[in-house]
Design an enzyme around this catalytic site. Structure first.
Site, PDB file in Angstrom:
ATOM      1  N   CYS A 276       8.001 -40.047  23.234  1.00 49.60           N
ATOM      2  CA  CYS A 276       7.539 -39.617  21.811  1.00 49.60           C
ATOM      3  C   CYS A 276       6.157 -39.745  21.472  1.00 49.60           C
ATOM      4  CB  CYS A 276       8.417 -40.557  20.806  1.00 49.60           C
ATOM      5  SG  CYS A 276       8.052 -40.024  19.314  1.00 49.60           S
TER       6      CYS A 276
ATOM      7  N   ASP B  65      26.504 -35.863  24.340  1.00 59.70           N
ATOM      8  CA  ASP B  65      25.614 -34.741  24.960  1.00 59.70           C
ATOM      9  C   ASP B  65      26.692 -34.027  25.983  1.00 59.70           C
ATOM     10  OD1 ASP B  65      23.030 -33.084  24.668  1.00 59.70           O
ATOM     11  OD2 ASP B  65      23.152 -33.835  26.784  1.00 59.70           O
TER      12      ASP B  65
ATOM     13  N   CYS C 275      12.127 -42.641  15.893  1.00 58.38           N
ATOM     14  CA  CYS C 275      11.438 -42.514  14.707  1.00 58.38           C
ATOM     15  C   CYS C 275      11.644 -41.240  13.975  1.00 58.38           C
ATOM     16  CB  CYS C 275       9.810 -42.512  14.855  1.00 58.38           C
ATOM     17  SG  CYS C 275       9.170 -41.112  15.873  1.00 58.38           S
TER      18      CYS C 275
ATOM     19  N   ASP D  46      19.097 -36.828  27.705  1.00 57.12           N
ATOM     20  CA  ASP D  46      20.447 -36.499  27.271  1.00 57.12           C
ATOM     21  C   ASP D  46      21.024 -37.913  26.416  1.00 57.12           C
ATOM     22  OD1 ASP D  46      20.481 -34.229  28.726  1.00 57.12           O
ATOM     23  OD2 ASP D  46      21.410 -35.275  30.648  1.00 57.12           O
TER      24      ASP D  46
ATOM     25  N   GLU E 242      27.807 -31.493  20.155  1.00 56.95           N
ATOM     26  CA  GLU E 242      27.272 -30.218  19.815  1.00 56.95           C
ATOM     27  C   GLU E 242      28.098 -29.227  19.789  1.00 56.95           C
ATOM     28  OE1 GLU E 242      22.373 -29.494  20.611  1.00 56.95           O
ATOM     29  OE2 GLU E 242      23.736 -30.677  22.083  1.00 56.95           O
TER      30      GLU E 242
ATOM     31  N   CYS F 130       6.154 -42.437  18.196  1.00 54.01           N
ATOM     32  CA  CYS F 130       6.274 -43.928  18.363  1.00 54.01           C
ATOM     33  C   CYS F 130       5.988 -44.374  19.900  1.00 54.01           C
ATOM     34  CB  CYS F 130       7.293 -44.512  17.731  1.00 54.01           C
ATOM     35  SG  CYS F 130       8.800 -43.820  18.776  1.00 54.01           S
TER      36      CYS F 130
ATOM     37  N   CYS G  39      13.415 -37.522  18.083  1.00 53.27           N
ATOM     38  CA  CYS G  39      13.123 -38.790  18.589  1.00 53.27           C
ATOM     39  C   CYS G  39      14.079 -39.583  18.062  1.00 53.27           C
ATOM     40  CB  CYS G  39      11.625 -39.378  18.594  1.00 53.27           C
ATOM     41  SG  CYS G  39      11.638 -41.277  18.939  1.00 53.27           S
TER      42      CYS G  39
HETATM   43 ZN   LIG Z   1       9.460 -41.676  18.236  1.00 55.57          ZN
END
Ligand SMILES: [Zn+2]
Length: 450
Positions: A369, A194, A353, A379, A297, A372, A350
């Site tokens: 998150c 990242d 999950c 980052d 990216e 989860c 996330c």
């Molecule tokens: Zn999650």
């Protein structure tokens, strides 16, 4: 494999003078060709760079614009490569422009080169110069001393001489046979990287790599020196009695102090560029050397530069340069590079999950998150998502040693293996990298050659 080596020239005063004149000639010929091109296009003709070059060759020793005060053609003092190449460059620039336009991407037509604004440089064809260890024999100026010998073995394709602040450099392009250009990887990890503002790079292993420290001090000094120069410019304008915009073609009164100030600023800018380049080289070499696949990216740099708050930090990291280096080094190390589509929401997904955090603001460094309950460093989470793209792309392509095309979200994200626990963590720096970050030196290549 085409590789380039840029070597500093220890030029004498006479050689520097010739280089400056040759670069000026190249710029002036470019401007002439562009003006002709625009004129022909405006009158409904279809301009063609080769025809322009022929037209130029007919007038270059006779047209009053190209004669000195004694009526002699001054172009004779400059090697012809310097004034032939701009036509080829112009043709390339136009075809790139039309290509981008067809693809619906932002593009600007070739522009006139302004003295002091456009980079100074000129071209040398491969049969016009020769290298002898730490010196080169160039047309018109003869032998020049080089700071080092050419690093690559292979067919020399051409060279260019260019200026950075007060120094001149010879960049030699060499077609290196693949068996010499290839490098052995030290690891087979799969990494997501990242690229950011707070840290220059965050790896999916959790390691954060800060930008080069000398840069911060240099940037402060840059502000000071630019302020000094602009004060001198203000003084010059006041002396010339100019208020408001400077009319095109006006010459401000010359001043030694202003020249000195401008040179000091240029030297510092060149140093900043070197520090950045060095940092980027070390990072990209390390990424390609230690990984069989790396995902980064494909940032929309243009869009981000519009954001004034972010722009300083982004320019510091030099994303364009980073991607360019990753591309060519990937070929050398047989590393698979995955460029994530710039719409891929690497920060917002996330990594545990896959739930999407639609409300993540730019300033939020950490988040939890809702799906989860996992705690995420912004980052690191993004890097892990990118790592998953790399794993997916690697599985799909069975690790062919070439840089991949940009991978779109639909193509690579897929269900992907969860967790990514099978990935070897990226190791810290060992003694294996030399100070320059430029991989092995020429001596090493020679021993492999025999
Ligand atoms: Zn999650």
């Amino acid at each position: 494999m085409l590789l380039a080596h840029r070597i500093r020239i220890d030029a004498t005063a006479a050689q520097r003078d010739y280089f400056a004149r040759a670069a000026g000639t190249a710029r002036r010929v470019w401007n002439w060709a562009l003006a002709e091109w625009n004129r022909q296009a405006a009158s409904g003709q279809r301009p063609n760079a080769m025809a322009l070059k022929k037209a130029f060759n007919r007038i270059k020793y006779s047209d009053p614009d190209w004669l000195d005060s004694d009526g002699n053609p001054w172009l004779r003092a400059i090697h012809r490569d310097a004034h032939a190449q701009p036509f080829a460059n112009l043709a390339k620039a136009w075809s790139r422009y039309f290509e981008l336009r067809r693809a619906g991407q932002p593009a600007h037509a070739p522009r006139f080169k302004k003295k002091g604004r456009a980079p100074d440089g000129f071209y040398l064809a491969n049969d016009r110069f020769r290298l002898e260890g730490r010196s080169a024999v160039l047309p018109k100026v003869g032998r020049v001393a080089l700071r080092e010998a050419l690093r690559w073995h292979g067919k020399i394709m051409g060279a260019s001489v260019s200026r950075e602040a007060a120094h001149w450099y010879l960049a030699i392009q060499v077609d290196v046979p693949d068996y010499l250009a290839r490098r052995r990887r030290t690891g087979d990890a799969v990494s997501g990287v990242d690229l950011g503002v707070t840290n220059a790079a965050t790896l999916s292993s959790g390691e954060k790599i800060a930008g080069p420290r000398p840069l911060k001090a240099a940037l402060r000094r840059l502000r000071i020196r630019s302020r000094r120069l602009s004060r001198k410019l203000e003084a010059a304008r006041a002396a010339a009695g100019i208020i408001g915009r400077i009319v095109k073609g006006t010459c401000l009164p010359a001043s030694k102090n202003r020249t000195k100030g401008a040179l000091a600023l240029a030297r510092l800018q060149a140093r900043i560029a070197r520090v950045r380049r060095d940092f980027t080289h070390k990072l990209t070499t390390r990424l390609c050397r230690e990984n069989q696949a790396v995902a980064v990216e494909d940032l929309n740099v243009r869009g981000m530069l519009a954001n004034a708050r972010l722009s300083r930090a982004i320019i510091d990291v030099g994303f364009y340069e980073l991607r360019r280096q990753l591309r060519y080094k990937a070929a050398r190390y047989g590393t698979h590079i995955v460029l994530a589509d710039r719409w891929y929401p690497s920060s917002k997904l996330c990594s545990g999950c896959g739930a999407r955090n639609g409300v993540l603001a730019l300033g939020e460094r950490a988040w939890t998150c809702a799906g989860c309950g996992a705690q995420h460093d912004r980052d690191v989470n993004a890097a892990i998502n990118l790592q998953r793209l790399a794993t997916g792309a690697l599985a799909a392509r069975t690790a062919l040693p070439e840089a991949s095309q940009a991978v779109t979200r639909g193509a690579a994200a897929g269900p992907g293996p969860a967790g990514g626990g099978e990935v070897t963590p990226v190791r810290h720096e060992h003694g294996q990298q030399d100070g320059s970050g430029q991989e092995e030196n020429a001596v090493h290549i020679c021993t492999r050659n025999r």
